[in-house]
Design an enzyme around this catalytic site. Structure first.
Site, short mmCIF file in Angstrom:
data_model
loop_
_atom_site.label_atom_id
_atom_site.label_comp_id
_atom_site.label_asym_id
_atom_site.label_seq_id
_atom_site.Cartn_x
_atom_site.Cartn_y
_atom_site.Cartn_z
N ASP A 197 0.62 -0.88 -0.42
CA ASP A 197 0.24 -0.58 0.16
C ASP A 197 1.37 1.29 0.26
O ASP A 197 0.48 1.96 0.42
CB ASP A 197 -0.90 0.34 1.27
CG ASP A 197 -0.54 0.39 2.28
OD1 ASP A 197 0.88 -1.04 2.37
OD2 ASP A 197 -0.65 0.92 3.76
N GLU A 198 2.64 1.16 -0.78
CA GLU A 198 2.79 2.69 -0.94
C GLU A 198 3.37 3.21 -2.03
O GLU A 198 3.29 1.83 -2.75
CB GLU A 198 4.79 1.85 -0.15
CG GLU A 198 4.25 1.48 1.26
CD GLU A 198 5.66 0.82 1.52
OE1 GLU A 198 6.11 1.10 3.32
OE2 GLU A 198 6.71 0.73 0.73
#
Length: 277
Positions: A197-198
Site C-alpha cells: 500500500d506504498e
C-alpha cells in the site's frame, strides 16, 4: 516468450524480392503490348492507304498477315498479363498476412514493454519506471538549477482492511487509490506503486514548500474521499513523507530514504504529511 521485431526481417526481404521480380515481368509485358500497338498502328496506316487506292490488292493481303501475327502477340501479352496478375494477387495477399503479423508483433512488444514498467494490479508505473524518471529529473535539476520533491505515501490502517474484509477488497481499494492518484498527477510528474500500500510521487521543477504542501494536501483529499465498495462506504487516509532536492539529498536513494522516514513521522503524528528533517 517475447518476439523480437528483427525475427521477421528475412520474410520482409523475401517478399520484397518477389515483388521486384513480379514488377520486372510486368514491365516486360508492358513493352510487348507497346510493340503490338506500334505495329497495329503501322498496319492501320497501310490499310488506309490501300483503301485510298495507293497500293495493289497484294498490299492488303500483306497487311492482313501482319494483323494476324500481331493478334498472336496480343494474345501472348494477354496470357502473360494474366500470369502477372495472378502472381501479384499472391504477393499482395502474402504482404497483407505479413503486415498483420507485424501489427501483432508490435502489439505484443508494446504489451510486454508496458508490463515491464507498470504495476499489474493498478496500472501505475512501477518502481523501475519511477527510478528511471527520477534519475532523468535529477539530471535536469542539476543542470538547470531546479529543485524537485519526492513524496513517499502509505495508506493508514490498510492492513485492517485486508484482515477484516479480505484481499479482494484490499485490491479494490488499491485500484481506487491508484485511479485517484492518476487524476491528481500533473502532466510532468510521476506516481508509482512502490509495493503493497506504498506509493511514490515525483514532483518535478518545484521544491517550494508552499507548492509542495499544496500538492500533498490535494493528493490527501483525493485519496480520503469516500470509497463505495461492496462492504459499504468508508474513508482511507494516507500519510505522506516529503523530501526536497537538493536540500534533503543529492541522489535518488537519499531522497527516497528521507521521504520514507518523514512518512513514518507523519504516521506517528497523524499529521497527514511531514517534510524531511
Amino acid at each position: 516468450m517475447k518476439n523480437e521485431p528483427g525475427s521477421v526481417t528475412p520474410d520482409v526481404a523475401a517478399h520484397a524480392k518477389a515483388l521486384t521480380r513480379v514488377l520486372g515481368q510486368s514491365e516486360h509485358v508492358k513493352l510487348l503490348v507497346e510493340e503490338c500497338a506500334d505495329e497495329l498502328s503501322s498496319v492501320n496506316l497501310a490499310l488506309k492507304e490501300e483503301v485510298a487506292g495507293q497500293h495493289q490488292l497484294s498490299g492488303i493481303e500483306e497487311a492482313l498477315e501482319k494483323t494476324e501475327a500481331i493478334e498472336g502477340k496480343v494474345l501472348e501479352a494477354a496470357d502473360k498479363l494474366s500470369v502477372v496478375n495472378q502472381a501479384l494477387e499472391v504477393e499482395v495477399e502474402a504482404r497483407h498476412v505479413l503486415e498483420e503479423r507485424l501489427a501483432e508483433l508490435t502489439q505484443e512488444e508494446e504489451a510486454a514493454r508496458h508490463a515491464a514498467f507498470h504495476d499489474a494490479l493498478t496500472g501505475l508505473p512501477n518502481r523501475a519506471l519511477f527510478d528511471n524518471r527520477l534519475a532523468h529529473a535529477l539530471a535536469q535539476a542539476r543542470r538547470r538549477g531546479w529543485s524537485l520533491a519526492v513524496m513517499f505515501m502509505d495508506l493508514d490502517d490498510f492492513k485492517k482492511i485486508n484482515d477484516v474484509h479480505g484481499h479482494d477488497v484490499g485490491d479494490a481499494v488499491l485500484k481506487t487509490v491508484a485511479a485517484r492518484l492518476q487524476e491528481s498527477t500533473r502532466a510532468d510528474d510521476t506516481v508509482c506503486r512502490h509495493g503493497g500500500d506504498e506509493f511514490l510521487y515525483l514532483l518535478v521543477a518545484s521544491g517550494e514548500v508552499g507548492d509542495v504542501t499544496h500538492v500533498a494536501e490535494k493528493i490527501a483529499r483525493a485519496i480520503a474521499a469516500p470509497c463505495r465498495l461492496g462492504i459499504g462506504e468508508f474513508r482511507i487516509r494516507p500519510s505522506i513523507g516529503i523530501s526536497i532536492f537538493p536540500k534533503d539529498g543529492a541522489t535518488a536513494f537519499e531522497l527516497i530514504k528521507r521521504a520514507d522516514a518523514a512518512m513514518y513521522e507523519a504516521k506517528r503524528n497523524r499529521s497527514g504529511h511531514a517534510f524531511a528533517r
